[in-house]
Design a protein around this motif. Structure first.
Motif, PDB file in Angstrom:
ATOM      1  N   ARG A 183       0.813  -1.220   0.000  1.00  0.00           N
ATOM      2  CA  ARG A 183       0.000   0.000   0.000  1.00  0.00           C
ATOM      3  C   ARG A 183       0.846   1.270   0.000  1.00  0.00           C
ATOM      4  O   ARG A 183       0.489   2.264  -0.642  1.00  0.00           O
ATOM      5  N   ASN A 184       1.938   1.280   0.737  1.00  0.00           N
ATOM      6  CA  ASN A 184       2.821   2.449   0.732  1.00  0.00           C
ATOM      7  C   ASN A 184       4.141   2.123   0.038  1.00  0.00           C
ATOM      8  O   ASN A 184       5.226   2.530   0.481  1.00  0.00           O
ATOM      9  N   ALA A 185       4.026   1.418  -1.063  1.00  0.00           N
ATOM     10  CA  ALA A 185       5.216   1.031  -1.834  1.00  0.00           C
ATOM     11  C   ALA A 185       5.990   2.236  -2.345  1.00  0.00           C
ATOM     12  O   ALA A 185       7.204   2.136  -2.572  1.00  0.00           O
ATOM     13  N   ASP A 186       5.315   3.353  -2.523  1.00  0.00           N
ATOM     14  CA  ASP A 186       6.016   4.546  -3.018  1.00  0.00           C
ATOM     15  C   ASP A 186       7.136   4.966  -2.072  1.00  0.00           C
ATOM     16  O   ASP A 186       8.212   5.388  -2.516  1.00  0.00           O
ATOM     17  N   ALA A 187       6.903   4.825  -0.762  1.00  0.00           N
ATOM     18  CA  ALA A 187       7.940   5.173   0.207  1.00  0.00           C
ATOM     19  C   ALA A 187       9.131   4.215   0.091  1.00  0.00           C
ATOM     20  O   ALA A 187      10.288   4.646   0.184  1.00  0.00           O
ATOM     21  N   LEU A 188       8.848   2.947  -0.118  1.00  0.00           N
ATOM     22  CA  LEU A 188       9.926   1.974  -0.309  1.00  0.00           C
ATOM     23  C   LEU A 188      10.687   2.237  -1.594  1.00  0.00           C
ATOM     24  O   LEU A 188      11.923   2.148  -1.626  1.00  0.00           O
ATOM     25  N   ARG A 189       9.961   2.551  -2.655  1.00  0.00           N
ATOM     26  CA  ARG A 189      10.618   2.804  -3.940  1.00  0.00           C
ATOM     27  C   ARG A 189      11.567   3.998  -3.834  1.00  0.00           C
ATOM     28  O   ARG A 189      12.668   3.984  -4.399  1.00  0.00           O
ATOM     29  N   ARG A 190      11.150   5.031  -3.107  1.00  0.00           N
ATOM     30  CA  ARG A 190      12.023   6.201  -2.928  1.00  0.00           C
ATOM     31  C   ARG A 190      13.261   5.821  -2.119  1.00  0.00           C
ATOM     32  O   ARG A 190      14.380   6.249  -2.429  1.00  0.00           O
ATOM     33  N   LEU A 191      13.065   5.015  -1.086  1.00  0.00           N
ATOM     34  CA  LEU A 191      14.191   4.590  -0.260  1.00  0.00           C
ATOM     35  C   LEU A 191      15.168   3.733  -1.051  1.00  0.00           C
ATOM     36  O   LEU A 191      16.385   3.956  -1.019  1.00  0.00           O
ATOM     37  N   TYR A 192      14.642   2.761  -1.788  1.00  0.00           N
ATOM     38  CA  TYR A 192      15.514   1.855  -2.539  1.00  0.00           C
ATOM     39  C   TYR A 192      16.256   2.575  -3.665  1.00  0.00           C
ATOM     40  O   TYR A 192      17.346   2.154  -4.068  1.00  0.00           O
ATOM     41  N   ALA A 193      15.667   3.664  -4.167  1.00  0.00           N
ATOM     42  CA  ALA A 193      16.303   4.389  -5.276  1.00  0.00           C
ATOM     43  C   ALA A 193      17.624   5.030  -4.865  1.00  0.00           C
ATOM     44  O   ALA A 193      18.487   5.268  -5.715  1.00  0.00           O
ATOM     45  N   VAL A 194      17.790   5.310  -3.575  1.00  0.00           N
ATOM     46  CA  VAL A 194      19.022   5.965  -3.108  1.00  0.00           C
ATOM     47  C   VAL A 194      19.820   5.026  -2.205  1.00  0.00           C
ATOM     48  O   VAL A 194      20.626   5.477  -1.383  1.00  0.00           O
ATOM     49  N   SER A 195      19.596   3.730  -2.359  1.00  0.00           N
ATOM     50  CA  SER A 195      20.239   2.728  -1.512  1.00  0.00           C
ATOM     51  C   SER A 195      20.947   1.692  -2.385  1.00  0.00           C
ATOM     52  O   SER A 195      20.700   1.611  -3.591  1.00  0.00           O
ATOM     53  N   PRO A 196      21.804   0.867  -1.790  1.00  0.00           N
ATOM     54  CA  PRO A 196      22.526  -0.145  -2.577  1.00  0.00           C
ATOM     55  C   PRO A 196      21.708  -1.406  -2.834  1.00  0.00           C
ATOM     56  O   PRO A 196      22.228  -2.521  -2.779  1.00  0.00           O
ATOM     57  N   VAL A 197      20.401  -1.229  -3.117  1.00  0.00           N
ATOM     58  CA  VAL A 197      19.515  -2.369  -3.369  1.00  0.00           C
ATOM     59  C   VAL A 197      19.626  -2.770  -4.837  1.00  0.00           C
ATOM     60  O   VAL A 197      19.429  -1.943  -5.738  1.00  0.00           O
ATOM     61  N   LEU A 198      19.941  -4.025  -5.090  1.00  0.00           N
ATOM     62  CA  LEU A 198      20.117  -4.528  -6.455  1.00  0.00           C
ATOM     63  C   LEU A 198      18.788  -4.853  -7.119  1.00  0.00           C
ATOM     64  O   LEU A 198      18.610  -4.649  -8.319  1.00  0.00           O
ATOM     65  N   CYS A 199      17.848  -5.399  -6.345  1.00  0.00           N
ATOM     66  CA  CYS A 199      16.529  -5.764  -6.870  1.00  0.00           C
ATOM     67  C   CYS A 199      15.640  -6.100  -5.694  1.00  0.00           C
ATOM     68  O   CYS A 199      16.118  -6.228  -4.552  1.00  0.00           O
ATOM     69  N   ASN A 200      14.350  -6.237  -5.946  1.00  0.00           N
ATOM     70  CA  ASN A 200      13.410  -6.707  -4.931  1.00  0.00           C
ATOM     71  C   ASN A 200      12.789  -8.009  -5.419  1.00  0.00           C
ATOM     72  O   ASN A 200      12.370  -8.126  -6.576  1.00  0.00           O
ATOM     73  N   LEU A 201      12.763  -9.007  -4.546  1.00  0.00           N
ATOM     74  CA  LEU A 201      12.124 -10.288  -4.849  1.00  0.00           C
ATOM     75  C   LEU A 201      10.784 -10.340  -4.141  1.00  0.00           C
ATOM     76  O   LEU A 201      10.696 -10.077  -2.937  1.00  0.00           O
ATOM     77  N   SER A 202       9.729 -10.689  -4.871  1.00  0.00           N
ATOM     78  CA  SER A 202       8.403 -10.727  -4.270  1.00  0.00           C
ATOM     79  C   SER A 202       7.612 -11.915  -4.813  1.00  0.00           C
ATOM     80  O   SER A 202       8.139 -12.760  -5.534  1.00  0.00           O
ATOM     81  N   GLY A 203       6.344 -11.976  -4.452  1.00  0.00           N
ATOM     82  CA  GLY A 203       5.467 -13.069  -4.884  1.00  0.00           C
ATOM     83  C   GLY A 203       4.029 -12.623  -4.820  1.00  0.00           C
ATOM     84  O   GLY A 203       3.648 -11.615  -5.406  1.00  0.00           O
ATOM     85  N   HIS A 204       3.214 -13.368  -4.074  1.00  0.00           N
ATOM     86  CA  HIS A 204       1.842 -13.000  -3.712  1.00  0.00           C
ATOM     87  C   HIS A 204       0.846 -13.025  -4.865  1.00  0.00           C
ATOM     88  O   HIS A 204      -0.247 -13.571  -4.731  1.00  0.00           O
ATOM     89  N   ILE A 205       1.196 -12.478  -5.996  1.00  0.00           N
ATOM     90  CA  ILE A 205       0.244 -12.362  -7.101  1.00  0.00           C
ATOM     91  C   ILE A 205       0.147 -13.663  -7.893  1.00  0.00           C
ATOM     92  O   ILE A 205      -0.740 -13.821  -8.736  1.00  0.00           O
TER      93      ILE A 205
END
Length: 407
Positions: free
Chosen positions: A235-257
């Motif tokens: 629901r608040n993925a926008d906050a995570l996307r902003r954080l990951y954009a300025v962090s050393p995150v290579l990718c996000n792994l997910s599922g659920h869908i």
């Protein structure tokens, strides 16, 4: 002379080979929806429940997980990551039985890291199925989940969040996992404010330590479907996307869908949604990291090979890929035929829907043969299913099972 030439070539090629060698091979699976054998006799109620469901091959849940465990042990990745919905309905017995199977992976020297999904905690639908009835059984709380799976990420964590089951784990001196729990009872399908602050601190520390990070969540970081986003995207993925954009995150792994699908945030970060292990083609992802590249490929669980090695005689297990595909197709056909009205040949429409949905779920829209006449007939139908099919057909015809990135 030959020995000298070989030595010279080896010295020249050594830096190149070092860059090409895998620094880490991570297996990721999601939405196992495991049910312990003690919780079902595959009787009338359970059979009807799964046949009216979304195509999960639940009748062979234990065999599928046993085969997967054996395959992981045989292939020896550097780690196994399970991103939630570990169980069918959150029953304690299923969690206990699954943790015993995962212990065999850990005992083989392969670290296992788990997260809860929306089906795993505080479940009001945890049940034992017998004949045409069921009885309620115990689920688990967040604290009980962490206790049951303590050896699978929690014990050795570099840091654990105080407000959720989120944690950071070290995969190597320069690679970390951020396992982000977005299924707390306080904020289902969202990142708590305190958890977001904790994650920010962990990513800042990783950057200061010269470490790259693979982030993991159950729900998705981006919309993987134009129609199915509410309840699927954090629901608040926008906050995570902003954080990951300025962090050393290579990718996000997910599922659920339950779909095999990949997509990018506005900053270019990839969210890789691996399809449900319980659904045909019953696949998991292999993420390989080198110094300068990231690759992701899916691979099916070789249930039939495992069944043959066990000396089993069940024909469904000995040709499990066909059984699981047929089961998924049958579920699609029932769903489509129930929705179609006023068409002279509903079986044709149902067949096309089943083919399209199978291609969509497996991440292989590039294999779907389009049919404009059938698509037009579907457009004349009413209700949700024509909209869903239109969304499927709007997907580009690409292979969603492979990705290669330069780092």
């Amino acid at each position: 002379m030959k020995k000298c030439l070989f030595l010279c070539l080896s010295l020249l090629l050594a830096p190149v080979l070092a860059l090409c060698e895998p620094r880490a091979v991570l297996f990721t699976a999601t939405d196992l929806h495991y049910i312990a054998p003690t919780l079902t006799d595959n009787g009338a109620l359970f059979t009807d429940l799964i046949e009216q469901g979304d195509g999960k091959a639940m009748a062979y849940s234990d065999a599928l997980i046993e085969a997967f465990v054996a395959q992981v042990i045989a292939e020896k990745p550097d780690a196994l990551i399970l991103s939630g919905d570990l169980t069918f309905n959150g029953a304690r017995e299923s969690h206990e039985a699954l943790s015993l199977r995962l212990a065999r992976v850990r005992d083989a020297g392969i670290p296992v890291f788990v997260l809860p999904g929306n089906h795993d905690l505080n479940s009001s639908s945890a049940a034992r199925f017998e004949g045409d009835g069921y009885t309620r059984v115990d689920g688990v709380t967040a604290g009980e989940f962490a206790a049951l799976y303590h050896a699978f990420g929690f014990d050795g964590a570099l840091s654990r969040d105080a407000d959720s089951l989120s944690y950071v784990a070290a995969l190597s001196d320069d690679l970390r996992l951020l396992m982000l729990d977005v299924n707390t009872s306080a904020a289902p399908n969202a990142v708590l404010k305190g958890t977001l602050s904790w994650a920010r601190r962990q990513l800042m520390q990783a950057q200061a330590d010269g470490c790259r990070v693979v982030a993991v969540s159950h729900q998705n970081l981006i919309d993987h479907s134009g129609l199915l986003s509410s309840g699927f995207t954090i629901r608040n993925a926008d906050a995570l996307r902003r954080l990951y954009a300025v962090s050393p995150v290579l990718c996000n792994l997910s599922g659920h869908i339950h779909l095999q699908h990949m997509g990018q945030t506005d900053s270019g970060l990839w969210d890789i949604a691996t399809s449900s292990l319980a659904v045909s083609p019953n696949q998991y992802g292999a993420l390989t990291l080198t110094e300068d590249a990231l690759t992701y490929r899916t691979a099916p669980v070789r249930v039939s090979d495992w069944a043959a090695a066990q000396g089993l005689s069940d024909p469904n297990l000995l040709d499990f890929a066909a059984y699981s595909a047929d089961f998924f197709r049958a579920c699609c056909l029932r769903q489509a035929l129930a929705a179609i009205a006023g068409d002279d040949a509903p079986e044709q429409l149902a067949d096309f829907f089943a083919e399209a949905n199978a291609a969509y779920f497996s991440g292989r829209m590039d294999t779907l043969a389009r049919d404009s006449a059938l698509e037009k007939r579907w457009q004349a139908q009413n209700g949700f299913l024509p909209l869903y099919l239109a969304d499927i057909l709007s997907q580009p015809p690409v292979n969603q099972c492979e990705l290669t990135l330069s780092l």
